[in-house]
Design an enzyme around this catalytic site. Structure first.
Site, PDB file in Angstrom:
ATOM      1  N   ASP A 148      61.661   3.120  38.091  1.00 57.41           N
ATOM      2  CA  ASP A 148      61.904   4.435  37.526  1.00 57.41           C
ATOM      3  C   ASP A 148      63.368   4.795  37.806  1.00 57.41           C
ATOM      4  OD1 ASP A 148      61.652   6.902  36.327  1.00 57.41           O
ATOM      5  OD2 ASP A 148      59.723   7.369  37.225  1.00 57.41           O
TER       6      ASP A 148
HETATM    7  C1  BGC Z   1      60.524   9.549  34.771  1.00 59.36           C
HETATM    8  C2  BGC Z   1      59.888   8.515  33.883  1.00 59.36           C
HETATM    9  C3  BGC Z   1      60.736   8.300  32.660  1.00 59.36           C
HETATM   10  C4  BGC Z   1      62.131   7.900  33.084  1.00 59.36           C
HETATM   11  C5  BGC Z   1      63.070   7.625  31.916  1.00 59.36           C
HETATM   12  C6  BGC Z   1      61.985   9.222  35.034  1.00 59.36           C
HETATM   13  O1  BGC Z   1      62.621  10.223  35.744  1.00 59.36           O
HETATM   14  O2  BGC Z   1      59.821   9.623  36.000  1.00 59.36           O
HETATM   15  O3  BGC Z   1      58.587   8.912  33.551  1.00 59.36           O
HETATM   16  O4  BGC Z   1      60.154   7.335  31.838  1.00 59.36           O
HETATM   17  O5  BGC Z   1      62.691   8.953  33.859  1.00 59.36           O
HETATM   18  O6  BGC Z   1      63.444   8.772  31.274  1.00 59.36           O
END
Ligand code: BGC
Length: 767
Positions: A311
């Site tokens: 993430d």
């Molecule tokens: C979120 C994810 C997301 C990613 C990309 C993260 O902060 O937890 O769910 O897919 O950002 O935007």
């Protein structure tokens, strides 16, 4: 810009030695593996590391002298060339500050993929985006209810259609990879991302999640109308003890296996091609270094052939936040060796340093070449299965249905089947077009309350990109019964202060005066859109000012219909009893207001059912599948479990009666299956859809059994005065639980099946 970087610069010291890493480097398809290996054989270490590096779009777009992204969004060739040719970056994600037009996406994707088409790079880029309730970052895309609303439809066909349309429109934007669905279990109502989940039950989440994945991917070799799904967020992210985003959870192995893992396992069985890792920590281990879960369970035991992406900045956060890595290098090695194949680094200059550190780690042996090859093989496998090697730049004119009426209708259908009727005293609903309606409340006249976060912008609060032609609740009422029959007064507005949402009154005198003129009050309450950290709240109680609006209306003896537009179940107990009707809208999307009005005037019937237990009090958060001790009251009877509304609850204008629950046999043996049949009668003169929910209780077991668990469900259309039958099959697998040995076991004994109001008991015998 998405988030602040948590990166800390500084001298890097390699402290950790390489842990022995098990992994599957081959798939079920040896020919495919051979082709992939031929590509890998041509790659330098730097090129391989680049495959594992993901950067955000902002890193390679043009900015003005102050650093703000130019409009229209355009690729900066100098930055792109550096990323592609110096660092060999293999993946790009996201959008800049806000949603883009199809033309902007076309320009971006063409520029990014052209070097591969020209033979200047060895692999195409895999572009990923959060299209979580439709292609929410492309102007004109079709926005559906958020996942929690989809779950409330209990309709797997609708979930699949949602997946297909979202995939089509994501591909139309030139993007082949969707960071969705969220398969986290919604068991912490405070959590800001509850609306992104499919609710509290592992079976419902698994079934609906698998249907979405089928819709996204459309099969094994994914064509140009489908995308790769990404299972999020592996695993336990949603169970944070504090309720705040990205904080630790304690999940004993028993409950990990019974509750949190099943939706991911089912998704792997449905061929989900990628997975994103949990940003939080479970039992003291950050998701990103959990070798047991990522490598041993997901990859080795379940045979997951795709790749795992981190993430946002999570390799870095192992050092800066979780503090398991004493340096950045240490952190990267931990995460990569645990089995995370791609790092969403994703900013600059951090991505450059990531590549340099990783190359060093491989050269020094702290990451083995085998492990690096394994990750690269997985990434290239997904790129190949997406057809990117053959068609890196899509045929942008092959998507005539983008934003079509057909797609809008599908979203409207989903909203209609999602919105849930929780109370309807004295049949105040359906309304009559002759009644004078006061539309009020903070959520009554703005699309952002219908869509929530991840809508045109990350937090979804910027109104400048609201879909043209979509109606607010006020507008939908005015269209239905004419402006002359609608009064409007907001009464209160929600705003954000010091990071937390608050509510303040707006022209209360006007609100009170209009209350006096109305036959019915439609009071739209809710939450300011938010997600992740910005969505952390201090209390589950709906702010007092919003509840006060209801109380003022009750004081004037008005018939009040509460319409809830919420990302999580907010406590409203003190305004429930006097309300004439209560409707849970969740976050129903761009056509939510239209759907709501159709339901409230009886053009359509309600059929949504709660995908979670709606709590009554802030201090008592319980779930429907609790053990019997939770039921035990102070006086010793078994009436203590007392939520505001139970999981699976929802009313209809029709009336249903269950009859003839019959089991094919009283004793289920060994691996046989048990046939269970039930009939449902619509005793009303109104067509309706009913969700049949089949629960099983283990009467006695060696570990405390849950009171009941959902094992099957089906949504049936039952015509006015009609009857439908449904047959379900269950087997030993449905009776299993994780025993004291940490493994799934089944015990001989009696079990109770319940469907609707009916119950039957049977015995399981292993012989
Ligand atoms: C979120 C994810 C997301 C990613 C990309 C993260 O902060 O937890 O769910 O897919 O950002 O935007």
């Amino acid at each position: 810009m998405k988030k602040l970087s948590y990166y800390l610069g500084g001298t890097l010291v390699l402290l950790f030695s390489c842990k022995s890493v098990q992994h599957i480097s081959t798939s079920q398809n040896p020919q495919e593996d051979k082709a992939i290996d031929a590509i890998i054989a041509q790659m330098t270490v730097e090129e391989k590391v680049g495959q594992t590096c993901q950067i955000t779009l902002d890193v390679i777009t043009k900015t003005d002298s102050k650093g703000a992204a130019l409009i229209p969004a355009t690729i900066d060739t100098v930055k792109l060339n550096e990323a592609l040719f110096k660092y060999h970056v293999g993946s790009v994600l996201n959008v800049g500050a806000h949603t883009l037009s199809l033309d902007e996406w076309k320009g971006i994707i063409q520029s990014i993929q052209q070097p591969f088409v020209d033979g200047k790079t060895k692999t195409p880029i895999i572009y990923g985006i959060d299209a979580i309730h439709g292609i929410n970052y492309t102007i004109g895309g079709t926005l559906f209810p958020q996942e929690i609303g989809l779950a409330a439809t209990w309709n797997t066909e609708l979930a699949k259609t949602f997946g297909e349309i979202t995939a089509y429109e994501t591909r139309a934007s030139g993007i082949p990879w969707n960071f969705s669905p969220v398969l986290d279990l919604g068991r912490q109502p405070l959590w800001s991302r509850t609306f992104e989940t499919l609710g509290e039950d592992p079976y419902l989440v698994s079934e609906m999640g698998a249907a979405i994945i089928d819709g996204y991917q459309g099969g094994n070799k994914i064509d140009d109308k489908h995308v790769a799904a990404c299972m999020k967020h592996f695993v336990g992210y949603s169970g944070a003890n504090s309720g705040r985003d990205r904080t630790p959870a304690w999940i004993p192995e028993k409950y990990m296996k019974e509750l949190y893992l099943p939706s991911f396992k089912k998704a792997v069985e449905h061929g989900a091609l990628t997975v994103m890792i949990n940003s939080g920590a479970v039992n003291g281990i950050p998701g990103h270094i959990n070798h047991h879960l990522i490598t041993e369970t997901l990859k080795n035991e379940w045979g997951f052939e795709g790749f795992a992406v981190s993430d946002w900045e999570d390799f870095i956060m192992l050092h800066t936040v979780h503090r398991t890595g004493t340096s950045l290098s240490d952190a990267y090695i931990q995460a990569f060796n645990a089995g995370v194949d791609m790092s969403m680094v994703p900013l600059s200059p951090q991505y450059k340093e990531y590549c340099e550190i990783m190359v060093q780690a491989v050269k020094s042996g702290k990451i083995t070449m085998d492990r690096l090859d394994d990750a690269v093989r997985r990434i290239i496998r997904v790129k190949r299965r997406l057809g990117l090697f053959e068609q890196a730049i899509p045929k942008f004119d092959a998507y005539p249905k983008f934003g079509s009426k057909e797609f809008k209708q599908a979203s409207l259908n989903a909203a209609i089947e999602s919105i849930t009727l929780l109370k309807n005293e004295g049949n105040v609903l359906p309304l009559s077009a002759k009644q004078k309606v006061l539309i009020a409340g903070p959520a009554s006249d703005n699309l952002i309350y219908l869509n929530g976060a991840w809508t045109h912008t990350w937090q979804g609060v910027d109104t400048s990109y609201n879909t043209k032609g979509s109606m607010t609740i006020r507008q939908a009422f005015e269209q239905k019964i004419g402006k002359e029959n609608c009064l409007f007064s907001k009464g209160a507005e929600i705003y954000s202060e010091a990071d937390f949402e608050k509510t303040r009154f707006v022209d209360l005198a006007d609100y009170k005066q209009k209350l006096g003129q109305a036959d019915v009050v439609v009071l739209c309450l809710g939450e300011l859109p938010s997600t992740e950290k910005p969505g952390d709240i201090l209390s589950l109680n709906l702010p007092p000012e919003q509840r006060e609006l209801a109380k003022l209306a009750y004081e004037q003896n008005k018939k009040v219909i509460l319409v809830l537009l919420e990302a999580r179940p907010r406590i409203i107990h003190d305004i429930v009893a006097p309300a004439a009707a209560i409707i849970q809208g969740y976050l129903p999307g761009d056509y939510g207001a239209e759907a709501l009005v159709k339901l409230m005037y009886g053009e359509n019937n309600f059929s949504g059912k709660l995908p979670y237990t709606y709590p009554k009090f802030d201090g008592v958060i319980e779930f429907y599948d609790h053990p019997r001790s939770i039921d035990r009251s102070k006086s010793g009877d078994f009436s203590a479990y007392n939520p505001e509304w139970d999981f699976g609850y929802g009313l209809s204008y029709a009336q249903f009666e269950y009859e003839n629950l019959s089991l094919q046999t009283d004793v289920l043996h060994g691996n046989d299956s048990l046939q269970i049949t039930v009939r449902v009668k619509n005793t009303s003169g109104i067509n309706g859809k009913e969700v049949l929910q089949l629960y099983i209780s283990d009467d006695f077991a060696s570990m405390i059994p849950s009171g009941k668990s959902l094992k099957r469900f089906a949504k049936l259309n039952i015509a006015a005065n009609g009857v439908e039958s449904k047959t379900f099959y269950i087997s030993k697998k449905d009776l299993m639980f994780v025993g004291s040995n940490g493994e799934f076991i089944v015990e001989d004994g009696t079990f109770t099946v319940s469907v609707g109001t009916l119950k039957k008991t049977f015995t399981y015998s292993s012989k």
